[in-house]
Motif scaffolding. Structure first.
Motif, PDB file in Angstrom:
ATOM      1  N   PHE A   1       0.831  -1.207   0.000  1.00 27.05           N
ATOM      2  CA  PHE A   1       0.000   0.000   0.000  1.00 27.05           C
ATOM      3  C   PHE A   1       0.865   1.256   0.000  1.00 27.05           C
ATOM      4  N   ALA A   2       1.881   1.279   0.851  1.00 27.87           N
ATOM      5  CA  ALA A   2       2.760   2.449   0.954  1.00 27.87           C
ATOM      6  C   ALA A   2       3.482   2.711  -0.356  1.00 27.87           C
ATOM      7  N   ALA A   3       3.925   1.649  -1.029  1.00 26.51           N
ATOM      8  CA  ALA A   3       4.624   1.811  -2.295  1.00 26.51           C
ATOM      9  C   ALA A   3       3.705   2.416  -3.355  1.00 26.51           C
ATOM     10  N   MET A   4       2.460   1.941  -3.387  1.00 25.83           N
ATOM     11  CA  MET A   4       1.503   2.485  -4.360  1.00 25.83           C
ATOM     12  C   MET A   4       1.255   3.966  -4.114  1.00 25.83           C
ATOM     13  N   VAL A   5       1.030   4.333  -2.851  1.00 23.94           N
ATOM     14  CA  VAL A   5       0.773   5.744  -2.528  1.00 23.94           C
ATOM     15  C   VAL A   5       2.015   6.594  -2.801  1.00 23.94           C
ATOM     16  N   ALA A   6       3.184   6.073  -2.427  1.00 19.57           N
ATOM     17  CA  ALA A   6       4.430   6.818  -2.631  1.00 19.57           C
ATOM     18  C   ALA A   6       4.687   7.097  -4.102  1.00 19.57           C
ATOM     19  N   GLY A   7       4.129   6.261  -4.973  1.00 27.56           N
ATOM     20  CA  GLY A   7       4.292   6.476  -6.407  1.00 27.56           C
ATOM     21  C   GLY A   7       3.384   7.545  -6.972  1.00 27.56           C
ATOM     22  N   ASN A   8       2.410   8.015  -6.188  1.00 27.87           N
ATOM     23  CA  ASN A   8       1.503   9.069  -6.660  1.00 27.87           C
ATOM     24  C   ASN A   8       2.235  10.397  -6.857  1.00 27.87           C
ATOM     25  N   SER A   9       1.863  11.128  -7.898  1.00 30.77           N
ATOM     26  CA  SER A   9       2.479  12.435  -8.131  1.00 30.77           C
ATOM     27  C   SER A   9       2.049  13.463  -7.089  1.00 30.77           C
ATOM     28  N   ASN A  10       0.917  13.220  -6.405  1.00 28.96           N
ATOM     29  CA  ASN A  10       0.429  14.174  -5.402  1.00 28.96           C
ATOM     30  C   ASN A  10       0.775  13.749  -3.976  1.00 28.96           C
ATOM     31  N   ALA A  11       1.723  12.815  -3.827  1.00 29.01           N
ATOM     32  CA  ALA A  11       2.074  12.290  -2.497  1.00 29.01           C
ATOM     33  C   ALA A  11       3.501  12.656  -2.109  1.00 29.01           C
ATOM     34  N   ILE A  12       3.673  13.029  -0.855  1.00 24.65           N
ATOM     35  CA  ILE A  12       4.989  13.232  -0.250  1.00 24.65           C
ATOM     36  C   ILE A  12       5.120  12.244   0.903  1.00 24.65           C
ATOM     37  N   THR A  13       6.239  11.551   0.958  1.00 25.95           N
ATOM     38  CA  THR A  13       6.441  10.502   1.957  1.00 25.95           C
ATOM     39  C   THR A  13       7.410  10.983   3.026  1.00 25.95           C
ATOM     40  N   ILE A  14       7.024  10.803   4.282  1.00 34.32           N
ATOM     41  CA  ILE A  14       7.803  11.311   5.414  1.00 34.32           C
ATOM     42  C   ILE A  14       8.003  10.191   6.435  1.00 34.32           C
TER      43      ILE A  14
ATOM     44  N   GLU B   1       5.925  -8.912  -8.189  1.00 33.54           N
ATOM     45  CA  GLU B   1       6.339  -7.607  -8.701  1.00 33.54           C
ATOM     46  C   GLU B   1       5.142  -6.679  -8.584  1.00 33.54           C
ATOM     47  N   GLN B   2       5.250  -5.668  -7.749  1.00 32.53           N
ATOM     48  CA  GLN B   2       4.126  -4.808  -7.432  1.00 32.53           C
ATOM     49  C   GLN B   2       3.832  -3.809  -8.547  1.00 32.53           C
ATOM     50  N   ASP B   3       2.577  -3.400  -8.621  1.00 34.56           N
ATOM     51  CA  ASP B   3       2.143  -2.459  -9.654  1.00 34.56           C
ATOM     52  C   ASP B   3       2.424  -1.036  -9.181  1.00 34.56           C
ATOM     53  N   VAL B   4       3.690  -0.641  -9.288  1.00 33.95           N
ATOM     54  CA  VAL B   4       4.104   0.697  -8.857  1.00 33.95           C
ATOM     55  C   VAL B   4       4.903   1.359  -9.983  1.00 33.95           C
ATOM     56  N   VAL B   5       4.947   2.672  -9.942  1.00 32.34           N
ATOM     57  CA  VAL B   5       5.714   3.408 -10.940  1.00 32.34           C
ATOM     58  C   VAL B   5       7.186   3.421 -10.544  1.00 32.34           C
ATOM     59  N   LYS B   6       8.049   3.462 -11.542  1.00 29.19           N
ATOM     60  CA  LYS B   6       9.478   3.522 -11.272  1.00 29.19           C
ATOM     61  C   LYS B   6       9.852   4.929 -10.832  1.00 29.19           C
ATOM     62  N   LYS B   7      10.600   5.018  -9.726  1.00 28.77           N
ATOM     63  CA  LYS B   7      11.021   6.309  -9.207  1.00 28.77           C
ATOM     64  C   LYS B   7      12.525   6.288  -8.950  1.00 28.77           C
ATOM     65  N   GLU B   8      13.191   7.403  -9.225  1.00 25.29           N
ATOM     66  CA  GLU B   8      14.644   7.463  -9.094  1.00 25.29           C
ATOM     67  C   GLU B   8      15.108   7.260  -7.660  1.00 25.29           C
ATOM     68  N   ASN B   9      14.321   7.693  -6.689  1.00 21.42           N
ATOM     69  CA  ASN B   9      14.761   7.593  -5.295  1.00 21.42           C
ATOM     70  C   ASN B   9      14.416   6.249  -4.654  1.00 21.42           C
ATOM     71  N   GLN B  10      13.770   5.357  -5.404  1.00 26.61           N
ATOM     72  CA  GLN B  10      13.435   4.038  -4.870  1.00 26.61           C
ATOM     73  C   GLN B  10      14.399   2.995  -5.427  1.00 26.61           C
ATOM     74  N   ILE B  11      14.996   2.233  -4.532  1.00 25.70           N
ATOM     75  CA  ILE B  11      16.057   1.287  -4.876  1.00 25.70           C
ATOM     76  C   ILE B  11      15.504  -0.128  -4.805  1.00 25.70           C
ATOM     77  N   TYR B  12      15.878  -0.970  -5.767  1.00 21.22           N
ATOM     78  CA  TYR B  12      15.265  -2.293  -5.905  1.00 21.22           C
ATOM     79  C   TYR B  12      15.375  -3.135  -4.641  1.00 21.22           C
TER      80      TYR B  12
END
Length: 504
Positions: A409-422, A458-469
């Motif tokens: 769930f957190a990975a999906m939300v973190a991939g949103n363009s309108n989400a900031i993760t803290i 393999e989760q349905d999330v967008v690829k992000k530069e700050n997320q490491i495999y």
């Protein structure tokens, strides 16, 4: 919770048998170790789809070469247990677990001395005393124990709490609660502990010799740890009225707290009540024109589908599915004679039939020895955003405790363009994990119990530069509790989010 377990558990985790009657420190023959180690390796290769998820074949082969050499130098049951745990942790799956036979664990619980007495906590990369006591001041930084630097000790104990990939932050969950037990498992029983420490804001190193205590006395101290009012939720079973809540902070900001996704499937009344709660909350958010939504899942260790997915449908504008891909490494459960089950060995091929059929139905597509889900699988079901889905600013609060369905769930939300993760890096991975169905086995000579989840996801999330495999979910703002806030029992991360919203 670390596990999302299916009905398969009823077959594979219902073990009753004559248990291995041996204490942890007794001698254990090299021959028995070698035989069990080979069986352990065979099981992992055949049944564990996550064996090479984060490690290459060369790396796995190398650590097994180390293990077989280490066995030849080992003498005790504890030595062998630690080898098995090192191998288990190396794979990198938070759903991996190893358990002692019940009689061996019971013998530990009856030990009257040998345990480190003080609860500890990691605060700003320091190990501090986490209990008011007469020996070492609360909040003092521990520098070394019995002439071993504290960081060296932590590195030795991390293996006892498995996480996804090479994540370290999640291991703090186990360290905070079980430090003394982990120390005993790795270093053995100690009559006393020479502790070097420094009080806060002092460079002076002081020393104190602490007498050891019993297993049970240590866990009594854990119940009295200073941070309990703040972190008790790390170690509790939630009542339904504690699992989720929503409240307004001001006219533009609300906070949605979800502490667990263990609310059953679509037919479960608890799940249905949760869906009704979500519908009511997000209808209100829409009608009240809430612009900022804090989503706090810092204590969410996982749970059951589809609670995580239904929640995400209220926080997204895209169509989504649970997994892009999922596979297992067998189409019939292997090594039944070592299975963790009460069914007699000669009847197991008959008893396991329906579970094999279930696997074959879920994973019908074979490619290169792997068995994949196809487009008919429920995990590939395309889900759509809820009509009341939130479109404002999402502030996602995460912590090392977040795992399994919580980290999906957190990975999906973190991939949103309108989400900031803290917060702090989760123990669950961003791009995927091994989850769902759990298998259990018993090593025949040592009776050590093995558990792992067999579905490589393999989760349905967008690829992000700050997320490491091979890491957990990396926050956009890395915020941990400060020493001052620890002493004052203040929520550093929530205060940071509120300040951030006010600034923006």
């Amino acid at each position: 919770m670390k596990y999302r377990i299916s009905l398969l558990t009823c077959f594979l985790i219902c073990y009753t048998s004559t248990l291995f009657a041996q204490s942890l420190d007794e001698k254990f023959s090299i021959d028995k170790m070698t035989k069990d180690l080979q069986i352990f390796k065979d099981i992992r290769i055949k049944a564990n789809s996550g064996l090479y998820k984060y490690r290459t074949k060369k790396q796995i082969d190398s650590i097994y070469q180390w293990a077989f050499k280490e066995v030849k130098k080992s003498k005790s049951y504890r030595d062998f247990y630690n080898i098995i745990y090192q191998l288990t942790d190396f794979e990198g799956s938070l759903h991996n677990d190893i358990s002692l036979p019940k009689k061996v664990f019971k013998s530990m619980k009856n030990e009257e001395q040998g345990y480190f007495p003080l609860p500890i906590k990691l605060i700003q990369d320091k190990v501090i005393v986490n209990i008011v006591n007469k020996e070492i001041p609360l909040g003092a930084e521990i520098v070394s124990i019995n002439n071993l630097k504290i960081n060296e000790i932590l590195q030795s104990l991390y293996k006892y709490y498995t996480t996804d990939g090479v994540n370290i932050t999640g291991k703090s969950i186990g360290i905070h609660y079980n430090f003394s037990r982990y120390y005993r498992l790795h270093y053995g029983l100690k009559s006393a502990f020479k502790v070097k420490y420094r009080v806060h804001d002092s460079d002076k190193i002081q020393q104190k010799v602490l007498h050891s205590i019993s297993f049970n006395a240590y866990y009594k101290n854990i119940k009295n740890r200073y941070s309990k009012p703040f972190d008790e939720v790390n170690y509790k079973d939630w009542k339904e009225n504690e699992i989720y809540s929503y409240k307004s902070i001001d006219r533009e900001t609300g906070i949605l707290t979800i502490n667990d996704f263990g609310m059953g499937n679509e037919k479960n009344p608890m799940h249905l009540r949760y869906v009704s709660f979500l519908d009511s909350v997000f209808t209100g958010i829409k009608n009240n024109n809430i612009k900022n939504l804090i989503v706090d899942i810092r204590y969410n260790g996982g749970g059951t589908d589809p609670n995580d997915l239904v929640t995400y449908s209220y926080l997204t504008q895209r169509n989504f599915s649970e997994n892009k891909q999922a596979w297992i490494s067998f189409n019939k459960i292997p090594y039944l004679k070592y299975a963790y089950t009460k069914i007699p060995r000669f009847l197991r091929p008959l008893g396991v039939g329906k579970y094999n059929k279930s696997f074959q139905n879920q994973f019908p597509k074979e490619e290169n020895g792997k068995f994949y889900q196809d487009s008919t699988s429920a995990d590939h079901k395309i889900r759509t955003p809820n009509k009341n889905a939130f479109t404002g600013n999402i502030y996602l609060l995460i912590s090392p405790r977040v795992a399994s369905a919580g980290s999906l769930f957190a990975a999906m939300v973190a991939g949103n363009s309108n989400a900031i993760t803290i917060g702090e890096e989760t123990m669950g991975g961003y791009y995927g994990h091994n989850g769902h169905n759990a298998l259990g086995y018993i090593l025949p000579k040592s009776k050590i119990e093995l558990f792992f989840s067999v579905v490589n996801l393999e989760q349905d999330v967008v690829k992000k530069e700050n997320q490491i495999y091979n890491r957990g979910i990396i926050p956009d703002h890395n915020v941990s509790q400060t020493y001052t806030d620890y002493i004052n029992q203040v929520d550093t991360q929530l205060n940071f989010v509120i300040d951030l919203i006010q600034q923006e």
